[in-house]
Design an enzyme around this catalytic site. Structure first.
Site, PDB file in Angstrom:
ATOM      1  N   HIS A  69      67.027 -37.882  53.811  1.00  0.00           N
ATOM      2  CA  HIS A  69      66.025 -36.985  54.380  1.00  0.00           C
ATOM      3  C   HIS A  69      64.606 -37.531  54.501  1.00  0.00           C
ATOM      4  CE1 HIS A  69      69.016 -33.878  54.412  1.00  0.00           C
ATOM      5  NE2 HIS A  69      69.198 -33.990  53.102  1.00  0.00           N
ATOM      6  N   LYS A 106      78.325 -37.289  59.749  1.00  0.00           N
ATOM      7  CA  LYS A 106      77.701 -36.070  59.232  1.00  0.00           C
ATOM      8  C   LYS A 106      77.336 -35.199  60.430  1.00  0.00           C
ATOM      9  CE  LYS A 106      74.190 -34.423  56.040  1.00  0.00           C
ATOM     10  NZ  LYS A 106      73.043 -34.760  55.197  1.00  0.00           N
ATOM     11  N   HIS A 107      77.633 -33.904  60.362  1.00  0.00           N
ATOM     12  CA  HIS A 107      77.447 -33.015  61.509  1.00  0.00           C
ATOM     13  C   HIS A 107      75.986 -32.743  61.837  1.00  0.00           C
ATOM     14  CE1 HIS A 107      81.658 -32.184  62.232  1.00  0.00           C
ATOM     15  NE2 HIS A 107      81.810 -32.138  60.921  1.00  0.00           N
ATOM     16  N   GLN A 108      75.156 -32.625  60.812  1.00  0.00           N
ATOM     17  CA  GLN A 108      73.743 -32.294  61.033  1.00  0.00           C
ATOM     18  C   GLN A 108      72.920 -32.890  59.912  1.00  0.00           C
ATOM     19  OE1 GLN A 108      71.603 -30.064  59.151  1.00  0.00           O
ATOM     20  NE2 GLN A 108      69.932 -30.341  60.597  1.00  0.00           N
ATOM     21  N   ASN A 109      71.720 -33.345  60.234  1.00  0.00           N
ATOM     22  CA  ASN A 109      70.821 -33.872  59.214  1.00  0.00           C
ATOM     23  C   ASN A 109      69.383 -33.759  59.707  1.00  0.00           C
ATOM     24  OD1 ASN A 109      70.727 -35.321  56.567  1.00  0.00           O
ATOM     25  ND2 ASN A 109      69.529 -36.748  57.791  1.00  0.00           N
ATOM     26  N   THR A 110      68.469 -33.536  58.773  1.00  0.00           N
ATOM     27  CA  THR A 110      67.050 -33.474  59.099  1.00  0.00           C
ATOM     28  C   THR A 110      66.314 -34.555  58.327  1.00  0.00           C
ATOM     29  OG1 THR A 110      67.189 -31.092  59.467  1.00  0.00           O
ATOM     30  CG2 THR A 110      64.991 -32.003  59.099  1.00  0.00           C
ATOM     31  N   LYS A 150      69.183 -20.918  48.699  1.00  0.00           N
ATOM     32  CA  LYS A 150      70.302 -20.272  49.397  1.00  0.00           C
ATOM     33  C   LYS A 150      71.474 -20.002  48.459  1.00  0.00           C
ATOM     34  CE  LYS A 150      69.558 -22.143  54.027  1.00  0.00           C
ATOM     35  NZ  LYS A 150      70.122 -23.065  55.038  1.00  0.00           N
ATOM     36  N   ARG A 159      71.816 -33.821  65.390  1.00  0.00           N
ATOM     37  CA  ARG A 159      73.060 -33.041  65.479  1.00  0.00           C
ATOM     38  C   ARG A 159      74.124 -33.868  66.165  1.00  0.00           C
ATOM     39  NH1 ARG A 159      72.374 -27.710  63.707  1.00  0.00           N
ATOM     40  NH2 ARG A 159      70.155 -27.313  63.451  1.00  0.00           N
ATOM     41  N   HIS A 200      67.813 -31.792  47.162  1.00  0.00           N
ATOM     42  CA  HIS A 200      68.540 -31.103  48.242  1.00  0.00           C
ATOM     43  C   HIS A 200      67.542 -30.480  49.210  1.00  0.00           C
ATOM     44  CE1 HIS A 200      71.451 -28.571  50.283  1.00  0.00           C
ATOM     45  NE2 HIS A 200      70.741 -27.508  49.968  1.00  0.00           N
TER      46      HIS A 200
END
Length: 150
Positions: free
Chosen positions: A38, A61-65, A86, A105, A145
């Protein structure tokens, strides 16, 4: 008893891949894995940036920021007021100001040929923080995280 075994086997098969997606490489601390996933001080195109992460996990990996800030600045967010994550834990912290970031994405491909869309953003973020492990930087708390983007 005979009927339970096939059901248990089915559950293991279905849940196994889910558990792997949330695991981190065991030779890294959670904070170091957070930094790899990240922290990207300078914006990079997602196909290039994500290849390093995907090489660790051997899947797309499907999504990451990526946060375009230093680890030190993101770790400083851990010193701010705790909020509920969450997952209902109480170890999350929200950034006091928005930062530049890139959202990646998955659009197509299969490892190692993963292809991503790249979207620049300027938003607040929430991180979960824990006490550092032995080889982590000597902060009171370290980010482990990326909980959400606001």
């Amino acid at each position: 008893m005979v009927l339970c075994f096939p059901l248990l086997l089915l559950l293991l098969v279905l849940w196994g891949p889910v558990c792997l997606l949330h695991a981190w490489p065991k030779h890294l601390t959670r904070a170091h894995w957070f930094e790899i996933q990240h922290i990207q001080p300078s914006p990079l195109q997602c196909n290039r940036a994500m290849s390093g992460i995907n090489n660790y996990t051997q899947h797309c990996k499907h999504q990451n920021t990526f946060l375009h800030d230093s680890f030190q600045n993101v770790a400083a967010v851990c010193d701010l007021l705790s909020i509920i994550c969450k997952n209902r834990q109480h170890n999350c912290h929200q950034s006091s100001k928005p930062v530049n970031m890139t959202d990646c994405r998955l659009t197509s491909g299969k490892y190692p040929q993963c292809r991503y869309s790249t979207a620049a953003q300027y938003k607040f973020f929430i991180v979960a923080c824990d006490p550092p492990q032995k080889s982590d930087p000597p902060y009171k708390l370290v980010p482990v995280h990326l909980d959400s983007i606001l």
